[in-house]
Design a protein around this motif. Structure first.
Motif, PDB file in Angstrom:
ATOM      1  N   MET A 122      24.286  30.631 -42.112  1.00 27.62           N
ATOM      2  CA  MET A 122      23.346  29.744 -41.430  1.00 27.62           C
ATOM      3  C   MET A 122      24.034  28.398 -41.307  1.00 27.62           C
ATOM      4  O   MET A 122      24.889  28.049 -42.120  1.00 27.62           O
ATOM      5  CB  MET A 122      22.053  29.562 -42.237  1.00 27.62           C
ATOM      6  N   SER A 169      27.713  29.710 -37.057  1.00 23.71           N
ATOM      7  CA  SER A 169      26.435  30.061 -37.678  1.00 23.71           C
ATOM      8  C   SER A 169      25.794  31.187 -36.896  1.00 23.71           C
ATOM      9  O   SER A 169      26.089  31.410 -35.716  1.00 23.71           O
ATOM     10  CB  SER A 169      25.501  28.855 -37.734  1.00 23.71           C
ATOM     11  N   GLU A 173      17.759  26.554 -33.586  1.00 26.83           N
ATOM     12  CA  GLU A 173      18.498  26.879 -34.799  1.00 26.83           C
ATOM     13  C   GLU A 173      17.874  26.161 -35.992  1.00 26.83           C
ATOM     14  O   GLU A 173      17.493  25.001 -35.912  1.00 26.83           O
ATOM     15  CB  GLU A 173      19.956  26.436 -34.660  1.00 26.83           C
ATOM     16  N   ALA A 196      22.890  31.553 -35.572  1.00 22.66           N
ATOM     17  CA  ALA A 196      22.149  31.184 -34.372  1.00 22.66           C
ATOM     18  C   ALA A 196      23.051  30.678 -33.256  1.00 22.66           C
ATOM     19  O   ALA A 196      22.632  30.631 -32.112  1.00 22.66           O
ATOM     20  CB  ALA A 196      21.102  30.124 -34.709  1.00 22.66           C
ATOM     21  N   SER A 197      24.301  30.302 -33.569  1.00 28.63           N
ATOM     22  CA  SER A 197      25.187  29.817 -32.529  1.00 28.63           C
ATOM     23  C   SER A 197      25.911  30.941 -31.795  1.00 28.63           C
ATOM     24  O   SER A 197      26.532  30.723 -30.774  1.00 28.63           O
ATOM     25  CB  SER A 197      26.232  28.842 -33.122  1.00 28.63           C
ATOM     26  N   ARG A 217      27.892  23.743 -38.279  1.00 24.62           N
ATOM     27  CA  ARG A 217      27.192  24.697 -37.429  1.00 24.62           C
ATOM     28  C   ARG A 217      28.108  25.727 -36.798  1.00 24.62           C
ATOM     29  O   ARG A 217      27.635  26.739 -36.281  1.00 24.62           O
ATOM     30  CB  ARG A 217      26.456  23.932 -36.330  1.00 24.62           C
ATOM     31  N   THR A 232      14.416  32.581 -33.376  1.00 25.33           N
ATOM     32  CA  THR A 232      15.762  32.165 -33.731  1.00 25.33           C
ATOM     33  C   THR A 232      16.546  33.385 -34.188  1.00 25.33           C
ATOM     34  O   THR A 232      15.999  34.487 -34.263  1.00 25.33           O
ATOM     35  CB  THR A 232      15.760  31.090 -34.841  1.00 25.33           C
TER      36      THR A 232
END
Length: 136
Positions: A107, A130, A28, A132-133, A127, A73
C-alpha cells in the motif's frame, strides 16, 4: 424523494434505501505512519498507523452525515488491506467493489512527522508500485 421529479435532496430525503451509495468515491488509501512519541521518524521506535486519503476521508465524512457512500479502490489482500476494508465498514461505507491485489503488493505510505518548534511538520509520500497505482 421530494417533488414529482427524481432529484434527490441530500438534506431532506431519506437516502437509506440506497445501499450501494448515493455517492461513490474512487481513490488511493495510504497508510499514515506517525511517531507515537512525537519523536522524529528516524528516532522513534513506535508509530501510530492510520489511513489517509482525500476520497476515503470524504466518503467517511458523508457517511457520518447520513449519506450512503461506496468507496472503490485497489488494496492488497493482506492485513493492511483488511484494515482498510474493516475501517471502511465500521464507518458505514459500502466496500463491495474493492479490488483485491496480491498479498505481496504494497500500500502507499505517508510518513508524517509532527512539527515541534522550531521545525515544521514534514510529510514523505511513498506511492510508487503501490497496489492502487497499478492498472492491472
Amino acid at each position: 424523494m421530494s417533488g414529482s421529479n427524481s432529484t434527490l435532496n441530500l438534506l431532506q430525503d431519506d437516502l437509506t434505501a440506497f445501499r450501494q451509495g448515493v455517492f461513490v468515491t474512487l481513490g488511493e488509501v495510504l497508510l499514515r505512519d506517525t511517531p507515537a512519541d512525537n519523536e522524529r521518524l528516524e528516532r522513534t521506535r513506535q508509530v501510530w498507523v492510520a489511513l489517509a486519503g482525500a476520497e476515503f476521508n470524504l466518503a467517511v465524512m458523508l457517511c457520518r452525515l447520513g449519506v450512503p457512500c461506496t468507496f472503490v479502490t485497489r488494496a492488497p489482500d493482506n492485513p493492511y488491506g483488511w484494515l482498510l476494508r474493516n475501517v471502511a465498514r465500521e464507518q458505514g461505507l459500502n466496500v463491495d467493489h474493492l479490488v483485491w491485489a496480491g498479498p505481496a503488493e504494497p500500500m502507499g505510505r505517508l510518513l508524517y512527522e509532527l512539527g515541534r518548534t522550531p521545525r515544521p511538520g514534514v510529510a514523505w509520500y511513498q506511492r510508487m508500485y503501490s497496489a492502487a497505482s497499478r492498472l492491472g
